[in-house]
Design an enzyme around this catalytic site. Sequence first.
Site, short mmCIF file in Angstrom:
data_model
loop_
_atom_site.label_atom_id
_atom_site.label_comp_id
_atom_site.label_asym_id
_atom_site.label_seq_id
_atom_site.Cartn_x
_atom_site.Cartn_y
_atom_site.Cartn_z
N ALA A 1 0.86 -1.18 0.00
CA ALA A 1 0.00 0.00 0.00
C ALA A 1 0.90 1.23 0.00
O ALA A 1 2.08 1.15 0.35
CB ALA A 1 -0.87 -0.02 1.26
N GLU B 1 3.95 -5.93 7.01
CA GLU B 1 3.15 -4.91 7.71
C GLU B 1 3.52 -4.78 9.18
O GLU B 1 3.50 -3.69 9.74
CB GLU B 1 1.65 -5.22 7.58
CG GLU B 1 1.06 -4.87 6.22
CD GLU B 1 1.18 -5.99 5.19
OE1 GLU B 1 1.99 -6.92 5.41
OE2 GLU B 1 0.49 -5.93 4.16
N GLU C 1 -0.73 -9.19 -1.25
CA GLU C 1 -2.19 -9.43 -1.18
C GLU C 1 -2.83 -9.38 -2.57
O GLU C 1 -3.79 -10.11 -2.84
CB GLU C 1 -2.84 -8.41 -0.24
CG GLU C 1 -2.44 -8.67 1.22
CD GLU C 1 -2.92 -7.58 2.17
OE1 GLU C 1 -2.52 -6.41 1.96
OE2 GLU C 1 -3.68 -7.88 3.09
N GLY D 1 0.51 -5.12 0.65
CA GLY D 1 -0.61 -5.06 -0.28
C GLY D 1 -0.27 -5.70 -1.62
O GLY D 1 -1.14 -6.25 -2.30
N1 3HC Z 1 4.62 3.45 0.11
C1 3HC Z 1 5.15 4.65 -0.19
N2 3HC Z 1 6.44 4.86 -0.47
C2 3HC Z 1 7.24 3.79 -0.47
C3 3HC Z 1 6.78 2.50 -0.16
C4 3HC Z 1 5.40 2.34 0.12
N3 3HC Z 1 4.88 1.16 0.40
N4 3HC Z 1 7.83 1.65 -0.23
C5 3HC Z 1 8.89 2.37 -0.55
N5 3HC Z 1 8.55 3.67 -0.70
C6 3HC Z 1 9.43 4.78 -1.11
C7 3HC Z 1 10.53 5.03 -0.08
O1 3HC Z 1 10.10 5.88 0.93
C8 3HC Z 1 11.61 5.63 -0.93
O2 3HC Z 1 11.29 6.99 -1.13
P1 3HC Z 1 12.47 8.08 -1.26
O3 3HC Z 1 13.30 7.67 -2.43
O4 3HC Z 1 11.75 9.36 -1.41
O5 3HC Z 1 13.25 7.99 0.03
C9 3HC Z 1 11.45 4.93 -2.27
O6 3HC Z 1 10.12 4.38 -2.27
C10 3HC Z 1 12.43 3.80 -2.50
O7 3HC Z 1 12.40 2.95 -1.36
P2 3HC Z 1 13.74 2.34 -0.71
O8 3HC Z 1 14.76 3.41 -0.59
O9 3HC Z 1 13.32 1.61 0.49
O10 3HC Z 1 14.18 1.36 -1.90
P3 3HC Z 1 14.84 -0.07 -1.78
O11 3HC Z 1 15.06 -0.50 -3.18
O12 3HC Z 1 15.97 -0.06 -0.84
O13 3HC Z 1 13.71 -1.00 -1.14
C11 3HC Z 1 11.50 -1.94 -0.88
C12 3HC Z 1 12.51 -1.25 -1.84
C13 3HC Z 1 12.03 -3.31 -0.50
C14 3HC Z 1 10.21 -2.06 -1.62
C15 3HC Z 1 11.35 -1.07 0.39
O14 3HC Z 1 11.08 0.26 0.00
C16 3HC Z 1 10.24 -1.50 1.31
O15 3HC Z 1 10.45 -2.41 2.09
N6 3HC Z 1 9.10 -0.82 1.25
C17 3HC Z 1 8.01 -1.02 2.15
C18 3HC Z 1 7.26 -2.28 1.88
C19 3HC Z 1 6.11 -2.41 2.84
O16 3HC Z 1 6.23 -2.23 4.02
N7 3HC Z 1 4.95 -2.75 2.29
C20 3HC Z 1 3.78 -2.90 3.09
C21 3HC Z 1 3.08 -1.59 3.17
S1 3HC Z 1 1.69 -1.65 4.27
C22 3HC Z 1 0.50 -2.44 3.38
O17 3HC Z 1 0.73 -2.86 2.29
C23 3HC Z 1 -0.85 -2.53 4.04
C24 3HC Z 1 -1.75 -3.46 3.30
O18 3HC Z 1 -1.79 -4.69 3.95
C25 3HC Z 1 -3.14 -2.91 3.24
#
Ligand code: 3HC
Length: 678
Positions: A63, A125, A105, A102
Amino acid sequence: MTSPIRTERRDNVLVVISDNPPVNALGQAVRAGLKDAIEKALSDEAVEAVVIRCDGRTFFAGADITEFGKPPVGPNLPETLDAMEASDKPVVAAIHGTALGGGCEVALACHYRVAVPSAKLGLPEVKLGLIPGAAGTQRLPRLVGAEAALPLVVGGNPISAKKAQGIGLVDEIVGEDSLEADAIAFAKSKIGQPVPRASEGTANEDGVRDPDLFDRFRASQARKIRGFDAPNAAIEAVKAAGTMSYAEGVKKERELFTELMSGTQSAAMRHYFFAERAANKIDDVPRDTPLIPIRKVGVIGAGTMGGGISMNFLSAGIPVTILEMNQDALDRGTGTMRKNYENTAKKGRMTADQVEQAMGLLTPTLSYDELADCDLVIEAVYESIDVKKEVFGKLDKVVKQGAILASNTSYLDMNEIAAATQRPGYVLGMHFFSPANIMKLLEVVRGEKTRDDVLATVMKLSKTIGKVAAVSGVCPGFIGNRMLSKRQEQANALIMEGANYWEVDEVLLDFGFPMGPFQMGDLAGIDIGWHRDPSKVATVREALCAVGRFGQKAGKGYYDYDEARQRTPSNEVKQIIADFAAKEGKEHREISKDEIRERLLYPMVNEGAKILEEGMAQRASDIDVVWINGYGWPLYTGGPMFWAQTIGLDTVVEGLGKHGLPVSNYLRERAADSGKFD
Ligand code: 3HC
């Protein structure tokens, strides 16, 4: 505005493609586009199957976290995914990069999942203080079983495509370079068959047959999840998948998700997610600063620190030349490194081949000349300014021009060290934390003259070796130890005034730290920096050293330790402290846990404020990053500065005043103004 989702027809297959850089987060436009595309596929008779894939570096990584906490704009993810799953035409997720949260999912709502070998899938998450909120906790166990789902949902670590295939999360591994074509072929092969829906799966019955599974899993994770709300909610949600209908289970998941989303832990952990990423950016250094290639690293000192530092680079495939003063110390150091790697291999986290590969990149030496062609040399010798200046003087003479010279000092003046060379622009601090091969934090100390490209190179390098870096200016103890000294001052004062030292430790344990200051002293060794003269006793520490209470390694320090390293408070130490207090004329009094907590933590916040005021940290969130990764500050409070904002900066100011402790002008101003640091 153009939609990030486009569709392309390949014969009778509709390929739905997301292009939402950087990570294809499932923001509103992506959700709306996906929903439209599915509706289009369903209403078009010529379309018999659907493939969903992403452009760029990854499948949907979750998400859009930036939308959290804002008013929701439809369609929401659950309804988008329900529409997808309801299709009678097969829908195939074509996965590369990281299908996370997400994104995973989405894949679960598709009828089939194919992935390239390098892909990873996971539900991280919990790392944001949440649980999956788009039926992930209900579809996953029904697809792969509760036992296989628990570590994914509760631990949050992604798994490889191969492992995912092993548990039934991925149906087929396809060619790394032919994802779309292979996914289309796969989709075509499923046309005309009834579609399997994860929500209708029965694999979750393993949790019904063995209901103790959940408590056993909780117990096995007890240490890791202590204090965190989300992992317990995650276990509850997976359990619900076995005890409730799908619709009820989804409702339960939503309740748990909503509760977590509105709580302080998730707010703190989302703050941390962005803080960690912000910390790697330096405001006044352009993002496109050319980097210095680092192909070979030199490390001076093969002790615990030097060895640990070296292992970071070896594990990342970067050759290291390690220098010691004599052969014995060199052999001992490299022997320890090998043993550490072999222990990791024994735990199954490395293969024997990988151990040999890493050790094969190591060149032990006794000669400075062998460091000449290194691109970066890190010094990890005895913490003395004179010794360090001598080392840097030598390095400057032998190491090629353009190479970076770094010190692992934890508190010395980096500018003075840099001045011992003719290339102060190429000098900076790289403060690793012990054990350096494990601890995540790298405090990067920017000297007055450190060049932009040097700083940018080291920040990038920190990611290569798996560290979380934050930049500090030059001040005694930098960010971390400077704040730690304020906590230690109060810990020492508290035990003089009547608090038992184990109570001081317990207050911090209760707060969520892995250990308190006195336990930490015992672990590190009370005799660090001791003058070794038992007749000269001016502090409690010196008194403990004088009677051989050097800490855990001696079986006794502040605490007595048994063979299993279990600690019990010591009467001898209690007496030593009481004698000291009497000598100093300190009256003992009852001290409440609240007072202990406030006096330990508020002065740290105050020092953090001073660090910000002096520009020694770029932003308050960098301080949080340092304390969470280097000192065990509980992640679920967001770090000292975020936590202070949560409880109110005015509360901190008031508390400091109440205990007669100094309050910086900056903290006072922030408290009176926005109540925020950044
Ligand atoms: N939402 C918004 N922005 C995101 C994001 C997300 N889910 N994931 C990454 N970004 C952004 C980062 O903030 C970063 O922004 P910046 O360049 O301005 O600093 C940019 O994308 C690149 O991210 P990374 O520097 O972390 O890039 P990497 O290549 O090192 O890693 C990744 C990529 C493995 C995808 C890592 O970003 C990550 O782990 N992201 C989060 C994944 C996550 O937690 N997903 C679950 C979200 S909650 C959810 O999905 C709820 C659902 O169940 C309803």
